[in-house]
Design a protein around this motif. Structure first.
Motif, short mmCIF file in Angstrom:
data_model
loop_
_atom_site.label_atom_id
_atom_site.label_comp_id
_atom_site.label_asym_id
_atom_site.label_seq_id
_atom_site.Cartn_x
_atom_site.Cartn_y
_atom_site.Cartn_z
N GLU A 143 11.96 -7.15 3.99
CA GLU A 143 12.99 -8.19 4.02
C GLU A 143 13.13 -8.87 2.66
N PHE A 144 12.14 -8.68 1.76
CA PHE A 144 12.18 -9.32 0.45
C PHE A 144 12.52 -8.31 -0.66
N SER A 145 12.88 -7.08 -0.30
CA SER A 145 13.07 -6.04 -1.30
C SER A 145 14.21 -6.39 -2.27
N ASP A 146 15.29 -6.94 -1.76
CA ASP A 146 16.44 -7.27 -2.60
C ASP A 146 16.64 -8.77 -2.79
N HIS A 147 15.93 -9.57 -2.03
CA HIS A 147 16.11 -11.02 -2.10
C HIS A 147 14.75 -11.69 -2.23
N PRO A 148 14.42 -12.23 -3.40
CA PRO A 148 13.12 -12.89 -3.57
C PRO A 148 13.04 -14.13 -2.71
N PRO A 149 11.82 -14.64 -2.48
CA PRO A 149 11.67 -15.85 -1.64
C PRO A 149 12.41 -17.04 -2.24
N PHE A 172 5.06 -18.06 1.13
CA PHE A 172 3.81 -17.96 1.88
C PHE A 172 3.84 -16.75 2.81
N ASN A 173 4.93 -16.57 3.54
CA ASN A 173 5.02 -15.44 4.46
C ASN A 173 4.97 -14.11 3.73
N LEU A 174 5.60 -14.04 2.56
CA LEU A 174 5.59 -12.79 1.78
C LEU A 174 4.17 -12.41 1.39
N ARG A 175 3.42 -13.34 0.86
CA ARG A 175 2.06 -13.02 0.40
C ARG A 175 1.10 -12.88 1.57
N HIS A 176 1.34 -13.62 2.64
CA HIS A 176 0.56 -13.45 3.87
C HIS A 176 0.74 -12.03 4.39
N SER A 177 1.98 -11.54 4.41
CA SER A 177 2.26 -10.19 4.88
C SER A 177 1.62 -9.14 3.98
N SER A 178 1.65 -9.38 2.65
CA SER A 178 1.05 -8.42 1.71
C SER A 178 -0.44 -8.25 1.97
N LEU A 179 -1.12 -9.36 2.28
CA LEU A 179 -2.56 -9.28 2.55
C LEU A 179 -2.85 -8.71 3.93
N ARG A 180 -2.04 -9.08 4.92
CA ARG A 180 -2.34 -8.71 6.30
C ARG A 180 -2.06 -7.24 6.59
N THR A 181 -1.37 -6.55 5.68
CA THR A 181 -1.16 -5.11 5.89
C THR A 181 -2.47 -4.35 5.91
N THR A 182 -3.57 -4.99 5.47
CA THR A 182 -4.89 -4.34 5.50
C THR A 182 -5.24 -3.88 6.92
N ILE A 183 -4.95 -4.72 7.91
CA ILE A 183 -5.31 -4.35 9.29
C ILE A 183 -4.48 -3.17 9.77
N GLU A 184 -3.20 -3.13 9.36
CA GLU A 184 -2.36 -1.99 9.75
C GLU A 184 -2.87 -0.70 9.11
N ARG A 185 -3.29 -0.79 7.87
CA ARG A 185 -3.85 0.38 7.19
C ARG A 185 -5.14 0.83 7.87
N GLY A 186 -5.96 -0.15 8.23
CA GLY A 186 -7.22 0.19 8.89
C GLY A 186 -7.01 0.92 10.20
N PHE A 187 -6.07 0.44 11.04
CA PHE A 187 -5.77 1.12 12.29
C PHE A 187 -5.20 2.51 12.02
N GLY A 188 -4.34 2.61 10.99
CA GLY A 188 -3.75 3.91 10.67
C GLY A 188 -4.79 4.93 10.28
N VAL A 189 -5.74 4.52 9.43
CA VAL A 189 -6.81 5.43 9.01
C VAL A 189 -7.68 5.83 10.19
N LEU A 190 -8.01 4.85 11.04
CA LEU A 190 -8.87 5.14 12.20
C LEU A 190 -8.23 6.17 13.12
N LYS A 191 -6.95 6.00 13.43
CA LYS A 191 -6.28 6.91 14.36
C LYS A 191 -6.01 8.27 13.73
N LYS A 192 -5.83 8.29 12.43
CA LYS A 192 -5.61 9.57 11.77
C LYS A 192 -6.92 10.35 11.65
N ARG A 193 -8.01 9.62 11.43
CA ARG A 193 -9.31 10.28 11.28
C ARG A 193 -9.84 10.79 12.62
N PHE A 194 -9.61 10.02 13.68
CA PHE A 194 -10.13 10.38 15.00
C PHE A 194 -8.95 10.62 15.95
#
Length: 525
Positions: free
Chosen positions: A182-188, A195-217
């Motif tokens: 949502e911020f690709s063409d329009h900066p905050p 705050f939401n932009l940087r919160h989202s950037s950090l919280r993608t860690t959990i999505e990556r973790g689930f993705g790796v877990l399901k891909k590995r197993f």
């Protein structure tokens, strides 16, 4: 439990796995019942599950380097220790209770809550909740369990808006842009959006973790056939193995209980807050979030203003690279590549920062990492051109002089078609070896080099079942001589050989498993 006991537990689990492998091979040959295999599966699962409390650990109080070394996150998220979210894993349950396991996902699932650190290690996992349960309800259960999720005083995890703001959980602003696209063409445009932009950037860690877990197993995405209790244990065991793999190989390319209401035999004592206490707690953490967002926005506006002023001052001027600057750039990037800071075809950001800093200090100019990145892009283009010219028909290569050679006629014809390439023909190419390391795709290590005079070979010949090299050659000779025999004879020989191989491999696996087992019984502490 010390490292030695943990290692022994892993060895015991490996021994059980090998035993299961031997049984599977024998089952293929004799077509007998798989009940023994399932029994050993339970042994392996129990062995891995015993390691949960030693491998899945809550994080410490220190600020993670991914936050501390990033100006976008530090000091605003200095007290953040990870991210938390839920994911749905396929579940197979009796038909009479399937309704409780049907949520927003297709089919029946279990809702798995997980907290993860920024190095993609799970630090808490709660599996087994029905798929229809809301994430906030699962989180509330995790926080109130006697051995549940413990959050150090003053620290917090990043959660999504569904959890709400509460002690130890910092959520984004509602009804405000959040997702990165949502911020690709329009900066905050204000503090809440930043705050939401940087919160989202950090919280993608959990999505990556689930993705790796399901891909590995892949078993987590398949239709389970065990009892539901075993399905829950499998999820926890996969998280244990995931953490172990991340610990021993962080660059791995592959590099988320039932409720008291439905289980009358298990009573969970929880301390519920009153509505007034919940409102006060939410107000406290809302104020904390507002403080972070305002500080973040103030710094953001200040930095943007300074950047615009610098852009105006330097408008119309272009950063010029002198020969000494080029030499320093290649020297530093060559050193960075040899240190392992070039994991793929590009360098890590700290490598560009190092070049910019050292050039700025030595030549007393303002060199930015972007200048280094742009210059490296130019060098890559030059390298591709050199390699393209080398590969043309009629050109040679003098490795001593680092020069592309050709006769006069070939030179004249080629230069007429490509005038800008004349500088690469019959002239020494400066810094060729350095460019090969900095922008080339391959980096030679010499790890496979071996000379006749060396004492031992790095890749010794392995004899199979005590057979010598000559015996293998004789087998090859016999195989060649019998190639002309009938098709049916070859088929019978192949079947007999495969049966023999199954038996031999099964016997060898049994011997290895017994060797591991003889080290002594290992009990969970």
């Amino acid at each position: 439990m010390d490292n030695r006991k943990i290692r022994n537990n892993f060895m015991a689990a490996i021994a059980s796995v090998l035993a299961v492998g031997a049984l599977i091979l024998e089952d293929i040959r004799f077509h007998r019942s798989v009940e023994t295999i399932h029994r050993y599966f339970r042994v392996v699962l129990k062995g891995v599950f015993c390691l949960y409390k030693h491998v899945v650990r809550l994080p410490g109080n220190e600020t993670h380097p991914d936050i501390r070394n990033n100006r976008r996150f530090y000091p605003y998220f200095k007290d953040c220790i990870g991210a938390i979210d839920g994911t749905h894993i396929r579940a197979s349950v009796p038909i009479e209770i399937q309704g409780r396991f049907r949520g927003r996902k297709d089919g029946t699932t279990q809702n798995v809550l997980a907290a993860i650190t920024f190095d993609l290690k799970f630090c808490y996992v709660l599996a087994g909740w029905e798929g229809s349960a809301h994430d906030s309800r699962v989180l509330d259960d995790a926080l109130h369990r006697s051995r549940g999720l413990k959050i150090p005083e003053g620290k917090y995890y990043l959660g999504d808006a569904g959890y709400g703001n509460k002690t130890g959980i910092l959520s984004p602003y509602r009804k405000v842009r959040y997702h990165l696209q949502e911020f690709s063409d329009h900066p905050p445009e204000n503090a809440q959006e930043l705050f939401n932009l940087r919160h989202s950037s950090l919280r993608t860690t959990i999505e990556r973790g689930f993705g790796v877990l399901k891909k590995r197993f892949r078993v987590l995405g398949a239709e389970p056939f065990w009892s539901f209790e075993t399905q829950v244990e499998v999820v926890l065991a996969c998280c244990v193995l995931h953490n172990h793999i991340v610990g021993v190989d962080p660059d791995d390319p592959i590099m988320g209980d039932t409720t008291s209401e439905v289980d009358s035999q298990r009573i969970v004592h929880q301390t519920h807050q009153t509505r007034r206490e919940a409102r006060e707690e939410s107000r406290e953490w809302n104020d904390k979030r507002d403080g972070i967002s305002e500080a973040m926005w103030t710094d953001y506006v200040t930095n943007r203003t300074m950047a615009k002023n610098k852009e105006k001052e330097g408008k119309g001027s272009q950063f010029r690279w002198s020969t000494p600057m080029n030499v320093m750039l290649l020297d530093i990037l060559e050193d960075e590549a040899l240190k392992g800071n070039k994991p793929s075809n590009t360098f890590k950001p700290q490598s560009f920062a190092r070049v910019a800093k050292e050039i700025s200090e030595k030549f007393e100019i303002t060199c930015l990492p972007d200048h280094v990145s742009n210059r490296l892009r130019t060098i890559k283009t030059t390298w591709k051109t050199i390699q393209s010219v080398r590969n043309n028909s009629g050109f040679g290569w003098d490795d001593n002089l680092k020069m592309i050679t050709c006769d006069k006629n070939t030179h004249d014809e080629y230069v007429m078609a490509h005038p800008t390439h004349a500088q690469y023909l019959n002239k020494k190419i400066e810094f060729y070896d350095q460019m090969a390391i900095v922008v080339g795709k391959d980096l030679a290590t010499g790890s496979y080099a071996f000379s006749w005079g060396d004492e031992t070979s790095p890749n010794p010949v392995v004899e199979l079942d005590g057979e010598s090299d000559s015996a293998v050659k004789e087998k090859n000779t016999d195989s060649s001589s019998s190639h002309s025999k009938g098709r049916s004879h070859r088929k019978r020989s192949r079947d007999a050989k495969e049966e023999s191989n199954y038996s031999e491999v099964a016997a060898q696996l049994k011997e290895i498993a017994i060797a591991f087992k003889n080290q002594g019984p290992v009990r969970c502490q």
